[in-house]
Design a protein around this motif. Structure first.
Motif, short mmCIF file in Angstrom:
data_model
loop_
_atom_site.label_atom_id
_atom_site.label_comp_id
_atom_site.label_asym_id
_atom_site.label_seq_id
_atom_site.Cartn_x
_atom_site.Cartn_y
_atom_site.Cartn_z
N ALA A 170 -2.79 -10.44 -29.46
CA ALA A 170 -3.35 -9.12 -29.75
C ALA A 170 -4.67 -8.93 -29.01
CB ALA A 170 -3.56 -8.95 -31.25
N GLY A 171 -5.46 -9.99 -28.97
CA GLY A 171 -6.72 -9.93 -28.24
C GLY A 171 -6.51 -9.69 -26.76
N LEU A 172 -5.49 -10.36 -26.19
CA LEU A 172 -5.18 -10.18 -24.77
C LEU A 172 -4.72 -8.75 -24.48
CD1 LEU A 172 -3.32 -13.53 -24.01
CD2 LEU A 172 -5.57 -12.85 -23.15
N LEU A 173 -3.92 -8.19 -25.38
CA LEU A 173 -3.45 -6.82 -25.19
C LEU A 173 -4.60 -5.83 -25.13
CD1 LEU A 173 -0.32 -6.82 -27.53
CD2 LEU A 173 -0.30 -6.36 -25.07
N TYR A 174 -5.52 -5.95 -26.08
CA TYR A 174 -6.66 -5.03 -26.11
C TYR A 174 -7.65 -5.33 -24.98
CZ TYR A 174 -5.68 -2.43 -30.38
OH TYR A 174 -5.14 -1.57 -31.31
N LEU A 175 -7.81 -6.60 -24.65
CA LEU A 175 -8.73 -6.96 -23.57
C LEU A 175 -8.23 -6.41 -22.24
CD1 LEU A 175 -11.25 -8.50 -22.63
CD2 LEU A 175 -9.81 -10.55 -22.39
N GLY A 176 -6.93 -6.59 -21.97
CA GLY A 176 -6.36 -6.07 -20.73
C GLY A 176 -6.46 -4.56 -20.64
N ALA A 177 -6.21 -3.88 -21.76
CA ALA A 177 -6.30 -2.42 -21.78
C ALA A 177 -7.74 -1.96 -21.56
CB ALA A 177 -5.77 -1.88 -23.10
N SER A 178 -8.68 -2.68 -22.13
CA SER A 178 -10.10 -2.33 -21.96
C SER A 178 -10.53 -2.49 -20.50
CB SER A 178 -10.96 -3.21 -22.87
OG SER A 178 -10.64 -3.01 -24.23
N TYR A 179 -10.09 -3.58 -19.87
CA TYR A 179 -10.38 -3.77 -18.45
C TYR A 179 -9.79 -2.62 -17.63
CZ TYR A 179 -12.25 -8.56 -18.68
OH TYR A 179 -13.03 -9.67 -18.91
N PHE A 180 -8.56 -2.24 -17.97
CA PHE A 180 -7.91 -1.17 -17.22
C PHE A 180 -8.70 0.13 -17.34
CE2 PHE A 180 -5.23 2.58 -17.23
CZ PHE A 180 -4.60 2.47 -16.00
N LYS A 181 -9.20 0.41 -18.53
CA LYS A 181 -9.90 1.67 -18.77
C LYS A 181 -11.17 1.82 -17.95
CE LYS A 181 -7.25 3.67 -21.92
NZ LYS A 181 -6.69 5.02 -21.76
N ILE A 182 -11.76 0.71 -17.52
CA ILE A 182 -12.97 0.80 -16.69
C ILE A 182 -12.64 0.41 -15.23
CG2 ILE A 182 -14.56 0.43 -18.60
CD1 ILE A 182 -14.93 -2.46 -17.62
N ALA A 183 -11.34 0.48 -14.92
CA ALA A 183 -10.86 0.28 -13.55
C ALA A 183 -11.08 -1.14 -13.02
CB ALA A 183 -11.48 1.30 -12.60
#
Length: 268
Positions: free
Chosen positions: A189-202
């Motif tokens: 779950a942490g990886l899912l949110y971490l990856g999405a957060s990275y994506f959101k800031i390009a």
């Protein structure tokens, strides 16, 4: 050259390409091509047309449905050898159009152009832009919610709130605490949110690296890493990596978003 002569030459070309000439006739025709470059180019053009559209291995057509057969043809036409044939036709047609004094070349150039249109319209009618596909299928707001669950997960939900509030740099710092120990119950779950957060800031490279860690895990959610990598590649319009990731996901019907990826494949 009169019309009868043209038809006679075309009959020879057809016989040569269909391999219905005798050995002696083939030898004579090859000699004729050697001394007549225009004839040789004409034969090569028609050979490319034939190989591009009609030379598919469809011996199993009676054993599968029409839908499966069409899909088979579509995939065959996308492969490199057939794409090379299409390029050959395009180049040949371009050359022949310049020879306006030779009607037969214009005629076969027109055939080539018509076949290219046929292939693009009939076999790839639903092709969409990568930007449209990304817009239609991106689901970054569909991550699992942990709000109002047990105490440990309720602590985790603080990071979820940061993500939903678009405080992505803060959510990155938060979720990193859950991605250091693969045995942690909330590791995936942490990886899912971490990856999405990275994506959101390009920070796409960091996002991809994060999803690679998810894929390498033994968790139930591991295949979701492929899906989110596909979304990133659609966003970046990286066709090679899109195709590779689509192929990887479709290897296993149990993979996350398998049916959706089938739709995307058909739209590419």
């Amino acid at each position: 050259m009169n019309s009868n002569e043209e038809y006679n030459i075309q009959d020879k070309i057809d016989s040569y390409l269909n391999n219905t000439m005798s050995d002696q006739e083939q030898l004579l025709f090859k000699r004729e091509m050697d001394i007549n470059p225009d004839l040789k180019e004409d034969v090569l053009l028609q050979k490319s047309v034939s190989e591009t559209v009609f030379n598919h291995n469809l011996s199993h057509i009676e054993e599968v449905s029409k839908v499966e057969t069409l899909e088979n043809i579509k995939q065959t036409l996308k492969t490199e050898p057939y794409q090379n044939h299409i390029k050959t036709i395009e180049n040949a047609a371009s050359v022949y159009k310049k020879r306006k004094q030779k009607k037969q070349f214009l005629y076969f150039g027109s055939i080539a152009a018509a076949i290219l249109i046929f292939v693009s319209v009939i076999f790839f009618p639903k092709q969409q832009s990568l930007e449209t596909l990304y817009t239609d299928y991106s689901n970054w707001d569909e991550l699992t919610s942990y709000v109002e669950q047990n105490e440990i997960q309720n602590t985790f939900s603080k990071g979820e709130s940061l993500y939903n509030e678009k405080k992505y740099r803060e959510s990155i710092a938060f979720f990193k605490n859950y991605t250091t120990n693969p045995s942690d119950k909330l590791y995936s779950a942490g990886l899912l949110y971490l990856g999405a957060s990275y994506f959101k800031i390009a920070q796409y490279d960091n996002a991809i690296e994060t999803y690679n860690s998810l894929i390498a895990s033994d968790s139930y959610d591991s295949s979701r890493g492929h899906w989110y990598k596909l979304l990133i590649y659609l966003k970046l319009k990286d066709k090679d990596k899109i195709n590779t990731t689509v192929h990887t996901i479709l290897k296993d019907p149990n993979n996350y978003k398998y049916s959706t990826v089938l739709e995307i494949q058909n739209a590419l």
